[in-house]
Design a protein around this motif. Sequence first.
Motif, short mmCIF file in Angstrom:
data_model
loop_
_atom_site.label_atom_id
_atom_site.label_comp_id
_atom_site.label_asym_id
_atom_site.label_seq_id
_atom_site.Cartn_x
_atom_site.Cartn_y
_atom_site.Cartn_z
N VAL A 1 -3.51 -13.48 42.09
CA VAL A 1 -5.09 -13.46 42.07
C VAL A 1 -5.79 -14.64 42.87
O VAL A 1 -5.29 -15.45 43.26
N GLN B 1 -11.71 -10.06 46.69
CA GLN B 1 -11.42 -10.58 45.38
C GLN B 1 -10.41 -9.80 44.89
O GLN B 1 -10.69 -8.55 44.58
N ARG C 1 -8.56 -10.03 41.03
CA ARG C 1 -8.34 -10.80 39.75
C ARG C 1 -7.78 -9.74 38.73
O ARG C 1 -7.87 -8.61 38.78
N ARG D 1 -6.41 -10.28 31.77
CA ARG D 1 -7.38 -11.42 32.10
C ARG D 1 -7.79 -12.37 31.04
O ARG D 1 -7.66 -13.57 31.07
#
Length: 256
Positions: free
Chosen positions: A189, A213, A215, A221
């Motif tokens: 990430v 990005q 993520r 998460r």
Amino acid sequence: MTRIGASVAALLLLLLPAAAQAVDPRLVPDVSSRSIEIQYSFTGEELLLFGAILYPGQRLPDDRADIVVVLKGPVRPVVLREKQRIAGMWVNASSIRLRTSPGFYAIGSSRPVDNLVDERTAAIFELGLKNLSMSPTGFSEAKKLERFEAGLVDLYRRMGLFYENPSAVEITEGVLYRARIPVPARVPVGTYRAETYLISKGRVLAVASRDVQIRKAGFERFVALAAQRHGFLYGLAAVALSLLLGYAASALFRRR
């Protein structure tokens, strides 16, 4: 210098960059997705890098222009260890630390990079896996550094984190280009940079980039943030969960 002369000089300074831009071609790049979310079902993704080449006066040059695209992941330090067999056992014999190793690197081009630019230009722009600058710490012999870097490249290739395709870029009508870059499930990430290079006659004429990005999302998460922000509580929860699962497994086997 009079006030009028100073004004004219200032105006010329402002017009010079615009004139330079009018002479050189420009790139207008984009990516199919500015954000990639990793969830439990994530098995990888294919990122499309595309865009257009804007030539001055909208006239195509007589010489063929080529495109090179690069997708680079977050830079991080890496410690590499080499194992040797001593007295019948495999032990860590030597190690080296690289400060600027990319977690992911993929390059695609319309032709092989070696046919587009010389070695010096390729090294300056880090075009190609063999031209990555990983900045080793401390003094290291050239042969040792080369051996460790070759091992890292081979390992990351097999993991899908390093990728190189000399025919990945398609150019249509000399203006539009596109390339597909595979993003594996193990991708780290962070913030990635998608770079596009316009090359002609061995020179880099234009460079443009976009950020991507990558993520984690969902439960992954939550777990990652908990481990980063509340490390002690996360450790206790992990130990408690391990004990609970161990007790449940032992109770199940006792019943059987």
